[in-house]
Design a protein around this motif. Structure first.
Motif, PDB file in Angstrom:
ATOM      1  N   GLY A   1      -8.528  -4.141   0.943  1.00  0.00           N
ATOM      2  CA  GLY A   1      -8.434  -2.916   1.309  1.00  0.00           C
ATOM      3  C   GLY A   1      -9.462  -2.418   2.224  1.00  0.00           C
ATOM      4  O   GLY A   1      -9.950  -1.320   2.836  1.00  0.00           O
TER       5      GLY A   1
ATOM      6  N   MET B   1     -10.717   3.244   2.817  1.00  0.00           N
ATOM      7  CA  MET B   1      -9.168   2.175   3.175  1.00  0.00           C
ATOM      8  C   MET B   1      -8.691   2.879   4.260  1.00  0.00           C
ATOM      9  O   MET B   1      -7.643   2.249   4.725  1.00  0.00           O
ATOM     10  CB  MET B   1      -8.494   2.342   2.067  1.00  0.00           C
ATOM     11  CG  MET B   1      -8.844   1.570   0.716  1.00  0.00           C
ATOM     12  SD  MET B   1      -7.704   1.659  -0.626  1.00  0.00           S
ATOM     13  CE  MET B   1      -7.388   3.319  -0.828  1.00  0.00           C
TER      14      MET B   1
ATOM     15  N   ASN C   1      -3.594  -1.245   6.801  1.00  0.00           N
ATOM     16  CA  ASN C   1      -3.633  -2.622   6.334  1.00  0.00           C
ATOM     17  C   ASN C   1      -2.422  -3.404   6.883  1.00  0.00           C
ATOM     18  O   ASN C   1      -2.673  -4.616   6.912  1.00  0.00           O
ATOM     19  CB  ASN C   1      -3.429  -2.555   4.754  1.00  0.00           C
ATOM     20  CG  ASN C   1      -4.741  -1.974   4.031  1.00  0.00           C
ATOM     21  OD1 ASN C   1      -5.956  -2.142   4.593  1.00  0.00           O
ATOM     22  ND2 ASN C   1      -4.857  -1.939   2.787  1.00  0.00           N
TER      23      ASN C   1
ATOM     24  N   GLN D   1      -3.366  -4.051  10.636  1.00  0.00           N
ATOM     25  CA  GLN D   1      -4.350  -5.264  10.683  1.00  0.00           C
ATOM     26  C   GLN D   1      -3.827  -6.348  10.450  1.00  0.00           C
ATOM     27  O   GLN D   1      -3.946  -7.579  11.094  1.00  0.00           O
ATOM     28  CB  GLN D   1      -5.785  -4.985   9.652  1.00  0.00           C
ATOM     29  CG  GLN D   1      -6.270  -3.660  10.042  1.00  0.00           C
ATOM     30  CD  GLN D   1      -7.474  -3.496   9.032  1.00  0.00           C
ATOM     31  OE1 GLN D   1      -8.290  -4.246   8.935  1.00  0.00           O
ATOM     32  NE2 GLN D   1      -7.386  -2.578   8.165  1.00  0.00           N
TER      33      GLN D   1
ATOM     34  N   MET E   1       0.611  -1.223  -0.028  1.00  0.00           N
ATOM     35  CA  MET E   1       0.038  -0.006  -0.084  1.00  0.00           C
ATOM     36  C   MET E   1       0.929   1.124  -0.087  1.00  0.00           C
ATOM     37  O   MET E   1       1.830   1.387   0.648  1.00  0.00           O
ATOM     38  CB  MET E   1      -0.799   0.055   1.325  1.00  0.00           C
ATOM     39  CG  MET E   1      -1.710   1.242   1.526  1.00  0.00           C
ATOM     40  SD  MET E   1      -2.749   1.097   2.613  1.00  0.00           S
ATOM     41  CE  MET E   1      -1.464   1.494   4.114  1.00  0.00           C
TER      42      MET E   1
END
Length: 333
Positions: free
Chosen positions: A109, A127, A158, A161, A1
């Motif tokens: 996303g 996102m 991202n 997570q 990302m």
């Protein structure tokens, strides 16, 4: 990302110049290897507060040779009290579910919600999360010198997570060396060899550990402002002695020293785009999506609003040459 922070410069009359500064967020999908700092993987470093100008004072110039060496891997130890470590864990559980539960729900996303009601989680838009993880105070040790009550939090989205749900503590971290100066006046304007904020990237999904190191140097050599980086072997003590968290990449913070050292004029607006507005799609602009990191007291978003207007002008199709010329007047790439 890839995420971005945008520096607005007022060097062109009437129309501000927008400079895109890319912060390359990379990822590593390896589970964390945990080892004691005294088992040969590193050396335990004693905390010894030395309020010398070079190490701690805000009067010191940023020391890039010490903080971002090109010829060695630095070693850093971070000590967090068990209570504050649990506070960080509880905050992450509220945001992303139980540690190590894996990903359920959502798509690429998107924010899946393992084991809980999505309405009970922190609000997430598109996102991006609208809420950063919680800061706690920690002690930092580096080359025998100590820094006390440094603000530390998990960072990313991202990658954050992904690592959390995989059950890996090799999560990116943000350090703010005077975050808690109101609670601890003795650290007012505390710096780390001239740096106020630094980012420790966990290199999620990058087994080579090279993307975060190589890409910024390519940008700088090409004349594009980009942060300095360096490898660090990180140890974290959250109550059971120092544990080896792995090789991280220390990344210069755009909002701290980069705009001062790589721009001739640092008086413009620096934004952290989040939410739907960060997609730069037509009709998505809203001020809440562009958090100001500089000039926070000035209610002026005209520079980025101008970018939206030109970017989505009808001339993009009717007169692409003129559209490109107008875009290049305000966007410096």
């Amino acid at each position: 990302m890839i995420t971005g922070e945008y520096q607005i410069r007022r060097s062109i009359p009437r129309i501000s110049s927008l400079v895109l500064v890319l912060a390359i967020c990379t990822f590593c999908n390896c589970m964390i290897a945990v080892a004691d700092a005294t088992n040969g993987e590193g050396t335990e470093q004693a905390i010894g507060i030395d309020m010398s100008d070079a190490a701690h004072s805000s009067k010191a110039e940023p020391n890039y040779e010490v903080v971002f060496p090109a010829d060695r891997v630095n070693i850093m130890t971070i000590t967090i009290t068990p209570g504050d470590w649990e506070k960080m864990r509880e905050n992450m559980t509220e945001m992303y579910g139980e540690f190590g539960e894996g990903i359920s729900g959502g798509g690429p996303g998107q924010a899946g919600e393992p084991g809980g009601n999505p309405g009970e989680r922190q609000k997430i838009v598109g996102m991006f999360s609208e809420v950063d993880p919680v800061y706690v105070p920690a002690d930092v040790s580096f080359e025998g010198v100590g820094w006390q009550n440094v603000g530390i939090r998990f960072k990313g989205f991202n990658s954050l997570q992904g690592a959390w749900r995989e059950g890996s503590y090799k999560i990116s971290l943000k350090l703010n060396f005077d975050k808690f100066e109101d609670e601890f006046p003795e650290i007012k304007n505390q710096r780390f060899y001239g740096f106020d904020e630094l980012n420790l990237q966990g290199n999620f999904n990058d087994d080579s550990l090279l993307r975060e190191m190589v890409v910024p140097s390519i940008f700088r050599e090409s004349g594009v402002p980009a942060p300095y980086t360096a490898f660090y072997r990180l140890y974290v003590d959250y109550g059971d002695g120092p544990k080896y968290f792995g090789v991280y990449t220390m990344v210069e913070a755009v909002e701290d020293t980069l705009i001062e050292t790589q721009f001739a004029d640092d008086s413009g607006n620096l934004y952290k785009p989040e939410g739907n507005g960060a997609t730069f799609a037509a009709g998505t602009f809203d001020r809440d999506s562009f958090e100001k990191k500089t000039n926070e007291d000035e209610a002026d978003w005209s520079d980025v609003e101008t970018l939206y207007a030109v970017l989505h002008s009808d001339m993009r199709l009717s007169n692409p040459v003129k559209w490109r010329a107008e875009l290049e007047e305000i966007l410096d790439v």
